[in-house]
Design a protein around this motif. Structure first.
Motif, short mmCIF file in Angstrom:
data_model
loop_
_atom_site.label_atom_id
_atom_site.label_comp_id
_atom_site.label_asym_id
_atom_site.label_seq_id
_atom_site.Cartn_x
_atom_site.Cartn_y
_atom_site.Cartn_z
N TYR A 123 0.83 -1.21 0.00
CA TYR A 123 0.00 0.00 0.00
C TYR A 123 0.86 1.26 0.00
O TYR A 123 1.94 1.29 0.62
CB TYR A 123 -0.90 0.03 1.25
N CYS A 124 0.34 2.29 -0.68
CA CYS A 124 0.99 3.59 -0.65
C CYS A 124 0.87 4.15 0.77
O CYS A 124 -0.21 4.12 1.37
CB CYS A 124 0.33 4.53 -1.64
N MET A 125 1.97 4.65 1.31
CA MET A 125 1.95 5.17 2.67
C MET A 125 1.21 6.51 2.76
O MET A 125 0.83 6.94 3.84
CB MET A 125 3.38 5.33 3.20
N ASP A 126 0.99 7.16 1.61
CA ASP A 126 0.28 8.45 1.62
C ASP A 126 -1.20 8.31 1.33
O ASP A 126 -2.04 8.84 2.05
CB ASP A 126 0.92 9.42 0.61
N CYS A 127 -1.54 7.60 0.23
CA CYS A 127 -2.96 7.56 -0.17
C CYS A 127 -3.60 6.19 0.03
O CYS A 127 -4.80 6.03 -0.16
CB CYS A 127 -3.12 8.02 -1.62
N GLY A 128 -2.81 5.18 0.36
CA GLY A 128 -3.38 3.86 0.64
C GLY A 128 -3.65 3.01 -0.59
O GLY A 128 -4.20 1.91 -0.48
N LYS A 129 -3.28 3.47 -1.78
CA LYS A 129 -3.53 2.69 -3.00
C LYS A 129 -2.83 1.34 -2.94
O LYS A 129 -1.71 1.23 -2.46
CB LYS A 129 -3.06 3.50 -4.23
N PHE A 130 -3.53 0.31 -3.46
CA PHE A 130 -3.03 -1.08 -3.42
C PHE A 130 -2.10 -1.38 -4.60
O PHE A 130 -2.35 -0.95 -5.72
CB PHE A 130 -4.23 -2.03 -3.46
N TYR A 131 -1.05 -2.14 -4.32
CA TYR A 131 -0.14 -2.61 -5.38
C TYR A 131 0.14 -4.10 -5.19
O TYR A 131 0.18 -4.60 -4.06
CB TYR A 131 1.17 -1.81 -5.36
N THR A 132 0.37 -4.80 -6.30
CA THR A 132 0.66 -6.25 -6.23
C THR A 132 2.15 -6.48 -5.98
O THR A 132 2.97 -5.56 -6.12
CB THR A 132 0.28 -6.95 -7.55
N ALA A 133 2.48 -7.75 -5.68
CA ALA A 133 3.89 -8.11 -5.51
C ALA A 133 4.65 -7.93 -6.83
O ALA A 133 5.83 -7.56 -6.83
CB ALA A 133 3.99 -9.55 -5.02
N GLU A 134 3.97 -8.18 -7.94
CA GLU A 134 4.61 -8.01 -9.25
C GLU A 134 4.96 -6.54 -9.48
O GLU A 134 6.01 -6.22 -10.05
CB GLU A 134 3.70 -8.51 -10.39
N ASP A 135 4.08 -5.63 -9.04
CA ASP A 135 4.39 -4.20 -9.16
C ASP A 135 5.69 -3.88 -8.44
O ASP A 135 6.52 -3.10 -8.93
CB ASP A 135 3.26 -3.34 -8.54
N ILE A 136 5.87 -4.48 -7.28
CA ILE A 136 7.09 -4.20 -6.50
C ILE A 136 8.30 -4.81 -7.19
O ILE A 136 9.34 -4.17 -7.34
CB ILE A 136 6.97 -4.78 -5.06
N LEU A 137 8.15 -6.06 -7.64
CA LEU A 137 9.26 -6.75 -8.30
C LEU A 137 9.71 -6.00 -9.55
O LEU A 137 10.91 -5.91 -9.84
CB LEU A 137 8.85 -8.18 -8.65
N ASN A 138 8.76 -5.47 -10.29
CA ASN A 138 9.08 -4.79 -11.54
C ASN A 138 9.52 -3.34 -11.36
O ASN A 138 9.89 -2.68 -12.32
CB ASN A 138 7.87 -4.84 -12.49
N SER A 139 9.48 -2.85 -10.12
CA SER A 139 9.93 -1.48 -9.88
C SER A 139 11.44 -1.48 -9.66
O SER A 139 12.04 -2.53 -9.45
CB SER A 139 9.22 -0.90 -8.64
N THR A 140 12.03 -0.29 -9.71
CA THR A 140 13.46 -0.18 -9.37
C THR A 140 13.60 0.86 -8.27
O THR A 140 12.73 1.73 -8.12
CB THR A 140 14.30 0.25 -10.59
N GLY A 141 14.69 0.76 -7.50
CA GLY A 141 14.89 1.72 -6.41
C GLY A 141 13.75 1.63 -5.42
O GLY A 141 13.30 0.54 -5.07
N VAL A 142 13.24 2.78 -5.00
CA VAL A 142 12.12 2.80 -4.05
C VAL A 142 10.82 2.85 -4.85
O VAL A 142 10.60 3.78 -5.62
CB VAL A 142 12.21 4.05 -3.13
N PRO A 143 9.95 1.83 -4.72
CA PRO A 143 8.70 1.84 -5.48
C PRO A 143 7.78 2.98 -5.05
O PRO A 143 7.54 3.17 -3.87
CB PRO A 143 8.07 0.48 -5.18
N LYS A 144 7.32 3.73 -6.05
CA LYS A 144 6.51 4.92 -5.76
C LYS A 144 5.10 4.75 -6.31
O LYS A 144 4.89 4.18 -7.37
CB LYS A 144 7.15 6.15 -6.42
N CYS A 145 4.16 5.32 -5.61
CA CYS A 145 2.75 5.35 -6.01
C CYS A 145 2.56 6.41 -7.10
O CYS A 145 3.39 7.31 -7.24
CB CYS A 145 1.93 5.72 -4.78
N SER A 146 1.44 6.31 -7.83
CA SER A 146 1.13 7.34 -8.84
C SER A 146 0.99 8.72 -8.19
O SER A 146 1.17 9.74 -8.84
CB SER A 146 -0.14 6.96 -9.60
N CYS A 147 0.72 8.76 -6.86
CA CYS A 147 0.59 10.05 -6.17
C CYS A 147 1.94 10.57 -5.69
O CYS A 147 2.04 11.67 -5.16
CB CYS A 147 -0.36 9.92 -4.98
#
Ligand code: NAD
Ligand code: ZN
Length: 236
Positions: A123-147
């Motif tokens: 979850y985004c620490m600011d807006c609470g938006k949900f993300y999957t494990a794949e979203d995290i795996l496919n991110s680089t550095g610190v995963p960021k929310c669209s916000c």
């Protein structure tokens, strides 16, 4: 009594597991000789997996987490599959797990109490938006929310508390079953490890490769592999 005889004599079985339940799926545990705590990193894994470290060194946390904790290609093993079958047959009431890998659910278990959360919920620490494990795996550095906020995995880090509702339900399950099977856990991570003390049923079973502090308190101790052991169970 052996494990089969105990299960034949049981009406409500609860399973309490740890990292050793998933090693046969290829996910390393923490405290075995080939576990994560015996490998070399810039920081000790206990420190990396703490709330303070996450907040202060978020990128280093995610480098470790993506590399070592996100094993998304792992498949349920014979332990996960047998437990799902036992639940379907009405023998097993619930799985209480310290694991965060989601493999019990992947195997088909319905009632899974994940004491330490799951890599599959982020979850985004600011807006609470949900993300999957794949979203995290496919991110680089610190995963960021669209916000623009930082995403945090819904796993319980050291220094963080467990979810109250999950703990309450786990204690209810443990204190109301006639057979508790403890498996694949060193029983050293608290408060989770202390929960097995709520058991007041008939048969306390422990399946673990190494010795634990609970061995002497159990009616049956099997020092072997949990997948191989559960695979032999016949559901009647
Ligand atoms: P642990 O690493 O402290 O202990 C694992 C225990 O399982 C050891 O005693 C070992 O002898 C035993 N074991 C290993 N493979 C086994 C097998 N095939 N059959 C039977 N026994 C086996 O694990 P823990 O007590 O669960 O505590 C570690 C913490 O780390 C937990 O809180 C958990 O959240 C987390 N963790 C989770 C995963 C995962 O989700 N798969 C992996 C590593 C760590
Ligand atoms: Zn956000």
């Amino acid at each position: 009594m052996d494990l089969q005889e105990i299960l034949d004599d049981s009406h409500k079985v609860v399973f309490f597991g740890g990292a050793g339940v998933s090693t046969e799926s290829g996910i390393p545990d923490f405290r075995s000789v080939d576990g994560l705590y015996n490998q070399k990193y810039d920081y000790p894994p206990e420190e990396i997996l703490s709330h303070t470290f996450f907040m202060r060194h978020t990128k280093a946390f995610y480098d470790f987490y993506r590399d070592k904790m996100l094993c998304l290609t792992a498949k349920p093993n014979k332990a996960h599959l047998k437990l799902a079958e036992m639940e379907k047959a009405g023998l097993l009431s619930s799985v209480i797990t310290q694991n965060i890998d989601g493999l019990h659910t992947a195997a088909g278990s319905k009632k899974v109490l994940e004491l330490h959360g799951s890599v599959h919920r982020n979850y985004c620490m600011d807006c609470g938006k949900f993300y999957t494990a794949e979203d995290i795996l496919n991110s680089t550095g610190v995963p960021k929310c669209s916000c623009g906020g930082t995403i945090k995995p819904n796993v319980v880090l050291y220094e963080e508390g467990l979810d109250d509702a999950t703990v309450t339900e786990a204690v209810r399950e443990i204190s109301s079953c006639d057979t508790l099977i403890i498996a694949g856990t060193s029983l050293t991570v608290y408060p989770a490890a202390g929960m097995v003390r709520y058991f007041k049923g008939k048969h306390l079973v422990l399946i673990n490769r190494d010795e634990t502090s609970m061995d002497s308190a159990c009616d049956l101790v099997i020092h072997g592999k949990v997948g191989e052991t559960l695979d032999k169970i016949v559901i009647r």
